[in-house]
Enzyme design. Structure first.
Site, short mmCIF file in Angstrom:
data_model
loop_
_atom_site.label_atom_id
_atom_site.label_comp_id
_atom_site.label_asym_id
_atom_site.label_seq_id
_atom_site.Cartn_x
_atom_site.Cartn_y
_atom_site.Cartn_z
NE ARG A 11 3.18 -3.35 -4.01
CZ ARG A 11 3.86 -3.94 -4.97
NH1 ARG A 11 4.96 -3.38 -5.46
NH2 ARG A 11 3.46 -5.10 -5.46
CB SER A 80 -5.09 -5.86 -3.31
OG SER A 80 -4.20 -4.80 -3.26
CE LYS A 109 0.56 -7.05 -7.07
NZ LYS A 109 -0.78 -7.66 -6.90
N1 TZP Z 1 -1.55 -4.10 -7.62
C1 TZP Z 1 -2.18 -4.19 -8.79
S1 TZP Z 1 -1.29 -3.46 -10.04
C2 TZP Z 1 -0.06 -2.98 -8.95
C3 TZP Z 1 -0.37 -3.43 -7.68
C4 TZP Z 1 0.47 -3.25 -6.49
C5 TZP Z 1 1.14 -2.24 -9.38
C6 TZP Z 1 0.77 -0.86 -9.86
O1 TZP Z 1 1.93 -0.17 -10.21
P1 TZP Z 1 1.99 0.82 -11.45
O2 TZP Z 1 3.46 1.02 -11.61
O3 TZP Z 1 1.28 2.09 -11.07
O4 TZP Z 1 1.37 0.11 -12.63
#
Ligand code: TZP
Ligand code: MG
Length: 182
Positions: A11, A80, A109
């Site tokens: 990503r 998602s 995010k």
């Molecule tokens: N989708 C929902 S939360 C997220 C994504 C891509 C980010 C999750 O990252 P982290 O750092 O594990 O909280």
């Protein structure tokens, strides 16, 4: 991978397409060397061009149906979702797993959807039937077992693992040994 991950999503929301393609090509070599699957976030074209294992799509990406037509039945397609109604719709799509979150607060995010909370997982679990449920958002060794016990089949982690690049393998191993006890 040597830390124990079996499915890795690449990503990168800021790389130019050429750079992302090159990163994906390199990552695919590493994944293949370690018998892990590599899926590409957002970019079906890059997954297709490199014969990666699949893609991870979000609510605003190319539709799952279209990705499935392009990638074929053998590709891994993850999707998602951020609410029960999105998860319900996703369960009717040709997906291999449904990601649901953010379960907890996340700083990964830029504009995260509202936190869905641990308490929503049993409902999502019941809503999506047998499809694998991947929990995401703020997952750590301290809360991962609770997340699995609440109905998730798998945990997706970014910051917890990537914060210190030198410690990724060690952190991953720790996580794997925690869940092995379940
Ligand atoms: N989708 C929902 S939360 C997220 C994504 C891509 C980010 C999750 O990252 P982290 O750092 O594990 O909280
Ligand atoms: Mg996306």
């Amino acid at each position: 991978m040597s830390g124990g991950a079996t499915l890795i999503q690449l990503r990168d929301k800021v790389a130019a397409p050429r750079e992302f393609y090159e990163q994906a090509a390199a990552a695919l070599h590493v994944a293949r060397d370690h018998n892990a699957k590599l899926i590409i976030n957002d970019r079906v074209d890059i997954a297709l061009a490199l014969n990666a294992d699949g893609v991870h799509l979000g609510q605003s990406d190319i539709p799952v149906d279209a990705a499935r037509r392009l990638l074929g039945p053998g590709a891994v397609i993850g999707f998602s979702t951020h609410s029960i109604s999105q998860a319900k719709l996703a369960a009717r799509m040709p997906v291999d797993y449904i990601a649901f979150g953010p379960i907890f607060g996340t700083s990964t995010k830029e504009n995260p959807d509202p936190v869905v909370g641990l308490q929503s997982l049993p409902t999502v679990r019941a809503t999506i039937g047998d499809l694998p449920l991947v929990a995401i958002g703020g997952i750590t060794p301290a809360n991962g077992i609770d997340v699995l016990n609440a109905g998730a089949d798998a945990l997706a982690m970014i910051s917890e693992l990537m914060g210190d690049p030198a410690a990724i393998r060690e952190k991953m191993r720790k996580m794997m040994s925690l869940v092995a006890g379940l």
